[in-house]
Design a protein around this motif. Sequence first.
Motif, PDB file in Angstrom:
ATOM      1  N   VAL A   1       0.837  -1.197   0.000  1.00 56.54           N
ATOM      2  CA  VAL A   1       0.000   0.000   0.000  1.00 56.54           C
ATOM      3  C   VAL A   1       0.874   1.249   0.000  1.00 56.54           C
ATOM      4  CG1 VAL A   1      -1.749   1.277   1.285  1.00 56.54           C
ATOM      5  CG2 VAL A   1      -1.896  -1.206   1.138  1.00 56.54           C
TER       6      VAL A   1
ATOM      7  N   SER B   1       2.575   2.065  -3.391  1.00 55.01           N
ATOM      8  CA  SER B   1       1.712   2.637  -4.416  1.00 55.01           C
ATOM      9  C   SER B   1       1.246   4.051  -4.076  1.00 55.01           C
ATOM     10  CB  SER B   1       0.500   1.732  -4.653  1.00 55.01           C
ATOM     11  OG  SER B   1      -0.256   1.614  -3.479  1.00 55.01           O
ATOM     12  N   THR B   2       1.463   4.486  -2.841  1.00 57.95           N
ATOM     13  CA  THR B   2       1.014   5.827  -2.431  1.00 57.95           C
ATOM     14  C   THR B   2       2.201   6.716  -2.072  1.00 57.95           C
ATOM     15  OG1 THR B   2       0.663   4.980  -0.181  1.00 57.95           O
ATOM     16  CG2 THR B   2      -1.244   5.031  -1.650  1.00 57.95           C
ATOM     17  N   TRP B   3       2.660   6.628  -0.830  1.00 57.93           N
ATOM     18  CA  TRP B   3       3.771   7.471  -0.369  1.00 57.93           C
ATOM     19  C   TRP B   3       5.071   7.144  -1.081  1.00 57.93           C
ATOM     20  CZ3 TRP B   3       2.712   6.377   5.481  1.00 57.93           C
ATOM     21  CH2 TRP B   3       1.592   7.092   5.893  1.00 57.93           C
TER      22      TRP B   3
ATOM     23  N   LEU C   1      -0.521   4.670  -7.755  1.00 61.49           N
ATOM     24  CA  LEU C   1      -1.590   5.519  -7.240  1.00 61.49           C
ATOM     25  C   LEU C   1      -1.113   6.954  -7.056  1.00 61.49           C
ATOM     26  CD1 LEU C   1      -4.531   5.364  -6.411  1.00 61.49           C
ATOM     27  CD2 LEU C   1      -3.815   4.823  -4.098  1.00 61.49           C
ATOM     28  N   ALA C   2       0.159   7.131  -6.717  1.00 59.32           N
ATOM     29  CA  ALA C   2       0.716   8.471  -6.559  1.00 59.32           C
ATOM     30  C   ALA C   2       0.827   9.201  -7.887  1.00 59.32           C
ATOM     31  CB  ALA C   2       2.086   8.393  -5.882  1.00 59.32           C
TER      32      ALA C   2
ATOM     33  N   TYR D   1      -0.349  11.791  -4.572  1.00 59.81           N
ATOM     34  CA  TYR D   1      -1.188  11.182  -3.543  1.00 59.81           C
ATOM     35  C   TYR D   1      -1.220  12.097  -2.334  1.00 59.81           C
ATOM     36  CZ  TYR D   1      -3.038   7.983  -0.109  1.00 59.81           C
ATOM     37  OH  TYR D   1      -3.816   7.418   0.855  1.00 59.81           O
TER      38      TYR D   1
ATOM     39  N   ASP E   1      -2.617  12.663   1.577  1.00 63.17           N
ATOM     40  CA  ASP E   1      -3.063  11.895   2.730  1.00 63.17           C
ATOM     41  C   ASP E   1      -3.031  12.806   3.942  1.00 63.17           C
ATOM     42  OD1 ASP E   1      -3.807   9.802   4.336  1.00 63.17           O
ATOM     43  OD2 ASP E   1      -1.893   8.766   4.245  1.00 63.17           O
TER      44      ASP E   1
ATOM     45  N   GLY F   1      -5.334   7.530   5.035  1.00 70.80           N
ATOM     46  CA  GLY F   1      -5.573   6.706   3.860  1.00 70.80           C
ATOM     47  C   GLY F   1      -4.657   5.515   3.751  1.00 70.80           C
ATOM     48  N   VAL F   2      -3.520   5.545   4.407  1.00 69.79           N
ATOM     49  CA  VAL F   2      -2.582   4.440   4.329  1.00 69.79           C
ATOM     50  C   VAL F   2      -2.618   3.626   5.612  1.00 69.79           C
ATOM     51  CG1 VAL F   2      -0.158   3.812   4.093  1.00 69.79           C
ATOM     52  CG2 VAL F   2      -1.083   5.626   2.688  1.00 69.79           C
TER      53      VAL F   2
ATOM     54  N   THR G   1      -5.478   0.677   5.895  1.00 68.56           N
ATOM     55  CA  THR G   1      -4.846  -0.641   5.777  1.00 68.56           C
ATOM     56  C   THR G   1      -5.087  -1.467   7.040  1.00 68.56           C
ATOM     57  OG1 THR G   1      -3.145   0.287   4.352  1.00 68.56           O
ATOM     58  CG2 THR G   1      -2.697  -1.852   5.317  1.00 68.56           C
TER      59      THR G   1
END
Length: 177
Positions: free
Chosen positions: A99, A102-104, A109-110, A117, A119, A124-125, A129
């Motif tokens: 997760v 793909s974000t931070w 997703l970023a 991304y 947050d 959200g992470v 999760t």
Amino acid sequence: GWWSIGWALAYGEQNGNGFIGTDGFFGWGFYTRDNSSGVITPVECTADGCQSTMLSWFFQWAFCTAGATIVSGAVAERVKSPTYAAFAFFMTSFIYPMVVASTWGGGWLASLFGVGYMDFAGSGVVHLTGGISGLVGTTILGARTGRFTNPEEFECHNLPLVVLGTFALWFGWYGFN
């Protein structure tokens, strides 16, 4: 799990795959060592400034453990300690890092729609999760044994400990924010 595998999958170089990192396993690259003098330098400096990878690891480790402990509250009294320890290792090694990558970590997703991304305080992470993992765990495990067949056998909560725990969480929340 976070030190050995998780950090590398979350923040390692993604080499264009946009999914997971491929380097930094077992703390590799946390510091540099000058072979001639033997001096260890934990900080990497570039034109943008200096950043300690070890400090970043420790900061992100706190978020990783928070996600895993959310699950512990959800499955309390339903699993034995070794079972939870195995799950926590799996979560900090694979689930949470996927997760984060793909974000931070700058993954797919970023880069979606070119806006990055965003947050707020890890909601959200970390919390999503941990919450989803806790929901899946409780769905698989079901209710505590005897909880609804013999409710009279379950004693009331210890109110002073509930209040003390609330104050501890409240204090920590103020300190964090």
